[in-house]
Design a protein around this motif. Structure first.
Motif, short mmCIF file in Angstrom:
data_model
loop_
_atom_site.label_atom_id
_atom_site.label_comp_id
_atom_site.label_asym_id
_atom_site.label_seq_id
_atom_site.Cartn_x
_atom_site.Cartn_y
_atom_site.Cartn_z
N ASP A 77 0.65 -0.88 -0.02
CA ASP A 77 -0.10 0.07 0.18
C ASP A 77 0.97 1.14 -0.44
O ASP A 77 0.31 2.18 0.41
N GLU A 78 2.05 0.93 -0.35
CA GLU A 78 2.80 2.28 -0.98
C GLU A 78 3.22 2.68 -2.20
O GLU A 78 4.23 1.17 -2.70
N THR A 79 3.41 3.55 -3.03
CA THR A 79 3.41 3.29 -3.94
C THR A 79 4.65 4.43 -3.83
O THR A 79 5.30 5.22 -3.69
N SER A 80 6.23 3.53 -4.42
CA SER A 80 7.62 4.27 -4.05
C SER A 80 7.86 4.49 -5.44
O SER A 80 8.36 3.33 -5.99
N ALA A 88 3.93 7.79 -1.72
CA ALA A 88 2.93 7.77 -1.64
C ALA A 88 3.02 6.61 -0.92
O ALA A 88 2.08 5.18 -1.39
N THR A 89 2.06 7.24 0.42
CA THR A 89 0.78 6.11 1.23
C THR A 89 -0.48 6.39 0.72
O THR A 89 -0.94 7.95 0.62
N GLN A 90 -1.01 5.17 0.91
CA GLN A 90 -2.29 5.15 0.98
C GLN A 90 -3.53 5.34 1.91
O GLN A 90 -3.32 3.75 2.96
N ALA A 91 -4.42 6.04 2.38
CA ALA A 91 -5.12 6.75 3.68
C ALA A 91 -6.22 5.25 3.38
O ALA A 91 -6.39 5.62 4.20
N ILE A 92 -6.67 5.04 2.25
CA ILE A 92 -7.99 4.32 1.86
C ILE A 92 -8.09 3.70 2.39
O ILE A 92 -9.55 3.16 3.48
N GLU A 140 -8.09 -5.08 -4.09
CA GLU A 140 -8.00 -3.74 -5.88
C GLU A 140 -8.24 -2.26 -5.25
O GLU A 140 -7.73 -1.80 -5.86
N LEU A 141 -8.53 -1.82 -3.77
CA LEU A 141 -7.94 -0.50 -4.04
C LEU A 141 -7.06 0.04 -4.00
O LEU A 141 -6.15 1.02 -4.59
N ALA A 142 -6.01 -1.05 -3.43
CA ALA A 142 -4.54 -0.63 -3.39
C ALA A 142 -3.86 -0.66 -4.89
O ALA A 142 -3.25 0.07 -5.62
N SER A 143 -4.51 -1.51 -5.70
CA SER A 143 -3.71 -1.70 -7.19
C SER A 143 -4.17 -0.64 -7.54
O SER A 143 -3.85 0.10 -8.53
N ARG A 144 -5.28 -0.02 -7.15
CA ARG A 144 -6.78 1.27 -8.15
C ARG A 144 -5.21 2.70 -7.96
O ARG A 144 -4.97 3.40 -8.55
N ALA A 145 -5.12 2.51 -6.29
CA ALA A 145 -4.33 3.54 -5.75
C ALA A 145 -3.29 3.83 -6.83
O ALA A 145 -2.59 4.88 -6.48
N HIS A 146 -2.35 2.02 -6.91
CA HIS A 146 -1.12 2.55 -7.46
C HIS A 146 -0.96 2.60 -8.81
O HIS A 146 -0.37 3.27 -9.10
N GLN A 147 -2.28 2.75 -9.45
CA GLN A 147 -2.42 3.20 -10.86
C GLN A 147 -2.38 4.30 -10.96
O GLN A 147 -1.48 5.21 -11.96
N GLN A 148 -3.12 5.49 -10.16
CA GLN A 148 -3.31 6.53 -10.07
C GLN A 148 -1.41 7.29 -9.71
O GLN A 148 -1.33 8.28 -9.51
N ALA A 149 -1.17 6.99 -8.36
CA ALA A 149 0.32 7.52 -8.46
C ALA A 149 1.11 7.36 -9.19
O ALA A 149 2.37 8.11 -8.88
N THR A 159 10.25 0.94 6.21
CA THR A 159 8.22 0.85 5.75
C THR A 159 8.69 0.62 4.30
O THR A 159 10.14 0.84 3.68
N ASP A 160 8.16 -0.14 3.51
CA ASP A 160 8.19 -0.23 2.50
C ASP A 160 8.65 1.19 1.89
O ASP A 160 7.87 2.03 1.49
N ASN A 161 9.15 1.09 1.08
CA ASN A 161 10.04 2.09 -0.26
C ASN A 161 11.03 1.79 -1.40
O ASN A 161 12.10 1.03 -1.13
N ALA A 162 11.69 2.36 -3.06
CA ALA A 162 11.84 2.12 -3.99
C ALA A 162 13.19 2.65 -3.22
O ALA A 162 14.03 2.06 -4.17
N ALA A 163 13.87 3.49 -2.51
CA ALA A 163 15.27 3.10 -2.09
C ALA A 163 15.84 2.22 -2.17
O ALA A 163 17.15 1.95 -2.69
N MET A 164 15.10 1.20 -0.95
CA MET A 164 15.93 0.08 -0.53
C MET A 164 15.79 -1.08 -2.11
O MET A 164 16.73 -1.34 -1.95
#
Length: 337
Positions: free
Chosen positions: A16-19, A34-38, A48-57, A305-310
């Motif tokens: 649930d993080e897009t990074s 970008a953290t998903q608060a939903i 399903e909500l996580a996937s949609r939020a990733h697509q937007q972010a 937490t989940d991040n793209a730097a790692m």
């Protein structure tokens, strides 16, 4: 303009993080999350909500990561993404974007194991552990003790056989009516509580493996039984309950980590993953480390937490060995270590 050998764009979308992050010759130049608060109102991550939020972010996050790093997409030499483990739909968003970008730019693709990346978060900044070291990786989905002999040479010595410790924190929080994600709130409430007030049954596992389903059940029954006697039991005792369950969970983690350190004869000890942001866990491992003569390494909060730097850091070491993926590579939700 940079003159460099490797400019890697990395994408993380396992949950649930897009990074997105940019790594230039082994140095992280940007790390946008970008953290998903939903998900908070549903008491957990809804795939399903996580996937949609990733697509937007994902596109805005990648553009920001490039801008912060001061590079253009045409300067990229490789593109990396999280292959797994994680939620299938979420992983598909990241992998599809990465493959499309790599194909369009004509640069190599790197598929990264999310759990190995948590371990290599320790090499983003100083101080860095020396090989060999042990890493206790604790997150919402995984709990592992890993022996690390080199950047990409790792062996799992023990792991959970059911719930991860992060799940145990969140589920115990939910039992107390604490919203998701409950782990950080338990950490905060525990600071005002008596950790010795209540005791809960620990699950015993052989060797260095863990099990957290039993303690979750023990906590549930304890709360239910006491609530039958006093409907306000949780509200009256939320701080003490938080402190007591936190102490128990951390004690379970530390018992096996101490055993692993003695078994392997290793005094370089690291923790990683989202739960490593827990203040009591950090304090406890540093205290035990002082007693045992360990050198303890804990990443900054933003790298726990989940991040793209790692992901970028792991991709960098993979690229040095030309460990590239082809364009037919698929996400692996249950990817093994």
């Amino acid at each position: 303009m940079y003159t460099m050998k490797k400019v890697i764009l990395a994408i993380e979308s396992s949950c649930d993080e897009t990074s997105a992050a940019v790594c230039v010759d082994g140095r992280i130049k940007s790390n946008v999350i970008a953290t998903q608060a939903i998900h908070s109102k549903y008491g957990g991550v809804v795939p399903e909500l996580a996937s949609r939020a990733h697509q937007q972010a994902i596109a805005p996050v990648v553009m920001e990561a490039l801008a912060v790093a001061g590079v253009t997409k045409n300067q990229l030499t490789e593109v990396a993404f999280t292959q797994g483990p994680g939620l299938l739909g979420a992983l598909l968003v990241g992998s599809s974007f990465a493959k499309s970008l790599a194909l369009g730019l004509g640069v190599p693709l790197l598929a990264v194991n999310h759990m190995k990346a948590h371990v290599l978060a320790h090499f983003i900044e100083e101080p860095q552990p020396s090989f060999p070291f042990l890493c206790l990786t604790v997150s919402g989905g995984h709990t592992q003790i890993v022996r690390v002999d080199d950047y990409l040479d790792m062996t799992v010595l023990g792991q959970t056989q059911d719930d991860a410790v992060g799940e145990a924190f969140d589920k115990c929080a939910k039992i107390m009516g604490i919203p998701y994600p409950g782990g950080p709130i338990i950490d905060r409430l525990a600071k005002e509580g008596d950790a010795n007030r209540f005791e809960f049954s620990k699950t015993e596992m052989p060797d260095l493996d863990y099990s957290f389903s039993g303690i979750k059940t023990s906590f549930l029954y304890f709360v239910q039984n006491n609530t039958q006697k006093d409907v306000a039991f949780v509200e009256k005792n939320k701080n003490d309950l938080s402190a007591s369950i936190q102490k128990c969970l951390i004690a379970m983690l530390m018992e096996k980590l101490v055993r692993a350190a003695e078994q392997e004869g290793i005094h370089e000890i690291a923790i990683a993953g989202g739960v490593s942001a827990n203040s009591e866990l950090r304090s406890t491992i540093q205290g035990i480390g002082a007693e045992k003569g360990w050198k303890v390494y804990i990443p900054k909060f933003e790298y726990c937490t989940d991040n793209a730097a790692m992901i970028a850091m792991t991709a960098y070491y993979q690229s040095l060995g030309q460990d590239y993926a082809d364009m037919h590579v698929s996400p692996m939700p249950r990817m093994k270590f």
